[in-house]
Design a protein around this motif. Structure first.
Motif, PDB file in Angstrom:
ATOM      1  N   UNK A 320     -18.681  -4.462   5.634  1.00  0.00           N
ATOM      2  CA  UNK A 320     -17.375  -3.847   5.888  1.00  0.00           C
ATOM      3  C   UNK A 320     -17.334  -3.023   7.172  1.00  0.00           C
ATOM      4  N   UNK A 321     -18.482  -2.488   7.603  1.00  0.00           N
ATOM      5  CA  UNK A 321     -18.476  -1.630   8.784  1.00  0.00           C
ATOM      6  C   UNK A 321     -18.016  -2.359  10.037  1.00  0.00           C
ATOM      7  N   UNK A 322     -18.365  -3.638  10.160  1.00  0.00           N
ATOM      8  CA  UNK A 322     -17.954  -4.367  11.365  1.00  0.00           C
ATOM      9  C   UNK A 322     -16.426  -4.521  11.430  1.00  0.00           C
ATOM     10  N   UNK A 323     -15.788  -4.663  10.283  1.00  0.00           N
ATOM     11  CA  UNK A 323     -14.328  -4.762  10.260  1.00  0.00           C
ATOM     12  C   UNK A 323     -13.688  -3.393  10.502  1.00  0.00           C
ATOM     13  N   UNK A 324     -14.281  -2.361   9.923  1.00  0.00           N
ATOM     14  CA  UNK A 324     -13.766  -1.005  10.142  1.00  0.00           C
ATOM     15  C   UNK A 324     -13.865  -0.635  11.624  1.00  0.00           C
ATOM     16  N   UNK A 325     -14.959  -1.003  12.266  1.00  0.00           N
ATOM     17  CA  UNK A 325     -15.105  -0.726  13.699  1.00  0.00           C
ATOM     18  C   UNK A 325     -13.999  -1.397  14.508  1.00  0.00           C
ATOM     19  N   UNK A 326     -13.653  -2.629  14.139  1.00  0.00           N
ATOM     20  CA  UNK A 326     -12.592  -3.345  14.840  1.00  0.00           C
ATOM     21  C   UNK A 326     -11.237  -2.694  14.590  1.00  0.00           C
ATOM     22  N   UNK A 327     -10.997  -2.249  13.358  1.00  0.00           N
ATOM     23  CA  UNK A 327      -9.733  -1.586  13.046  1.00  0.00           C
ATOM     24  C   UNK A 327      -9.625  -0.244  13.761  1.00  0.00           C
ATOM     25  N   UNK A 328     -10.747   0.448  13.897  1.00  0.00           N
ATOM     26  CA  UNK A 328     -10.736   1.714  14.643  1.00  0.00           C
ATOM     27  C   UNK A 328     -10.416   1.465  16.108  1.00  0.00           C
ATOM     28  N   UNK A 329     -11.021   0.426  16.652  1.00  0.00           N
ATOM     29  CA  UNK A 329     -10.746   0.087  18.056  1.00  0.00           C
ATOM     30  C   UNK A 329      -9.272  -0.247  18.268  1.00  0.00           C
ATOM     31  N   UNK A 330      -8.670  -0.840  17.215  1.00  0.00           N
ATOM     32  CA  UNK A 330      -7.257  -1.211  17.304  1.00  0.00           C
ATOM     33  C   UNK A 330      -6.315  -0.041  17.056  1.00  0.00           C
ATOM     34  N   UNK A 331      -6.836   1.066  16.557  1.00  0.00           N
ATOM     35  CA  UNK A 331      -5.982   2.189  16.208  1.00  0.00           C
ATOM     36  C   UNK A 331      -5.379   2.064  14.823  1.00  0.00           C
ATOM     37  N   UNK A 332      -5.843   1.081  14.022  1.00  0.00           N
ATOM     38  CA  UNK A 332      -5.331   0.902  12.676  1.00  0.00           C
ATOM     39  C   UNK A 332      -6.028   1.828  11.679  1.00  0.00           C
ATOM     40  N   UNK A 333      -7.192   2.340  12.073  1.00  0.00           N
ATOM     41  CA  UNK A 333      -7.927   3.336  11.283  1.00  0.00           C
ATOM     42  C   UNK A 333      -8.308   4.464  12.245  1.00  0.00           C
ATOM     43  N   UNK A 334      -8.079   5.704  11.834  1.00  0.00           N
ATOM     44  CA  UNK A 334      -8.428   6.838  12.678  1.00  0.00           C
ATOM     45  C   UNK A 334      -9.917   7.028  12.799  1.00  0.00           C
ATOM     46  N   UNK A 335     -10.349   7.559  13.902  1.00  0.00           N
ATOM     47  CA  UNK A 335     -11.786   7.830  14.105  1.00  0.00           C
ATOM     48  C   UNK A 335     -12.212   9.091  13.373  1.00  0.00           C
TER      49      UNK A 335
END
Length: 335
Positions: A320-335
């Motif tokens: 799941x971390x690889x998908x979360x990293x991509x969502x963070x890069x997209x701004x869909x998940x906050x850092x």
């Protein structure tokens, strides 16, 4: 995975949470074709995207990805309309898009059977017409961009075979009646899981229409009637998250498994924290890329018809971390 990185970074978290949809008043415009033969070539094409419902987190994500991807095409202007999970509204939006003489219409159906005659009207009017998420069968002349919903459900169901405990009690949350994706995902669970695990008992099953609040209400009732529920089997992530919220903090539901489909940012976070068990990715960025490419190819005459599917990788706590990293890069998940 590379498809996620291409356009997803263009979307902001604010846009994901609150999509500004266009109005639906009828205006005049140029015909999209000359009524036969070669399609009229233009410097700019008007494309309508009719989304199923912005209250559905995946539908909102897909609509925002459509807007982001359309920005890559200098000759395409995309307008987004919200069907509000209402067949009457969605059908009226299709009629308005035809009356507005859009060059192309991309339709995310709420109910394929209800939308089918209206989609056929768009095709018959000479408008490039694409159905997506889900595709609609039985339309003469329409193209489609979708996923394989059976495979989406099957990959999660197969993972559950070894995870769901013996003699488990489970609840099942279904999508809208007659919805192609919901029906096929449920069929996959039946064949790939329930047929293989006769020891498992379904103690409750109902339709929550992809809606988080409806799933929450159902799960509140089910948890009162069934103090032991070992797993939630949901045909999408939105309903799974609603069910989980209903039992949050309730004694006896710690360790309950939960399965979904879509791979939404919310679901990946729930999986990472151990609240949700698994989902399969339905990549909204890839769907948007393929939809806009299909529309552009059809309008320009590069293609006469398009029918294509995206993939459906399994997401678990292990990856799941690889998908979360991509969502963070997209701004869909906050850092």
């Amino acid at each position: 995975m590379k498809n996620l990185t291409r356009r997803i970074a263009a979307v902001s978290a604010a846009a994901f949470l609150a999509l500004n949809v266009a109005g639906c008043s009828v205006t005049t415009g140029n015909p999209t074709s000359d009524g036969g033969g070669e399609r009229e070539q233009k410097d700019e094409y008007r494309v309508a995207y009719i989304a199923r419902a912005q209250a559905d987190s995946f539908a909102a994500w897909l609509a925002n990805e459509m807007k982001a991807e359309a920005a890559n095409y200098e000759d395409i202007t995309l307008e987004v309309f919200d069907g509000q999970a209402d067949d009457e509204i969605e059908n009226r939006l299709i009629e308005n898009a035809i009356a507005n003489k859009f060059d192309a219409i991309i339709i995310q159906p709420n109910n394929a059977d209800a939308q089918l005659p209206y989609i056929q009207q768009a095709v018959d009017a000479g408008i490039v017409t694409v159905t997506t998420n889900p595709r609609v069968e039985g339309i003469d002349g329409a193209s489609s961009v979708d996923a394989n919903p059976y495979d989406q459900g099957a990959i999660v169901a197969q993972a559950a075979l070894e995870q769901v405990p013996e003699n488990a009690n489970v609840v099942v949350l279904n999508g809208p009646a007659a919805n192609f994706h919901g029906t096929a995902r449920r069929e996959a669970w039946e064949k790939e899981f329930f047929d293989q695990r006769p020891d498992v008992t379904i103690v409750a099953e109902d339709t929550a229409n992809w809606n988080k609040d409806e799933a929450l209400t159902l799960m509140e009732d089910w948890s009162l009637a069934n103090p032991k529920i070992d797993a939630v089997i949901s045909m999408n992530d939105n309903m799974a998250s609603g069910a989980l919220e209903a039992v949050k903090g309730k004694s006896g539901f710690d360790g309950m498994l939960a399965y979904g489909v879509d791979g939404t940012p919310e679901a990946t976070l729930l999986i990472q924290e151990g609240t949700m068990t698994a989902t399969s990715l339905q990549d909204a960025a890839e769907l948007a890329q393929l939809n806009l490419k299909a529309v552009h190819d059809l309008l320009s005459g590069a293609e006469d018809n398009v029918s294509v599917n995206v993939g459906n990788p399994l997401i678990t706590k292990d990856n799941t971390q690889e998908y979360i990293d991509l969502y963070k890069e997209a701004g869909l998940i906050g850092n």
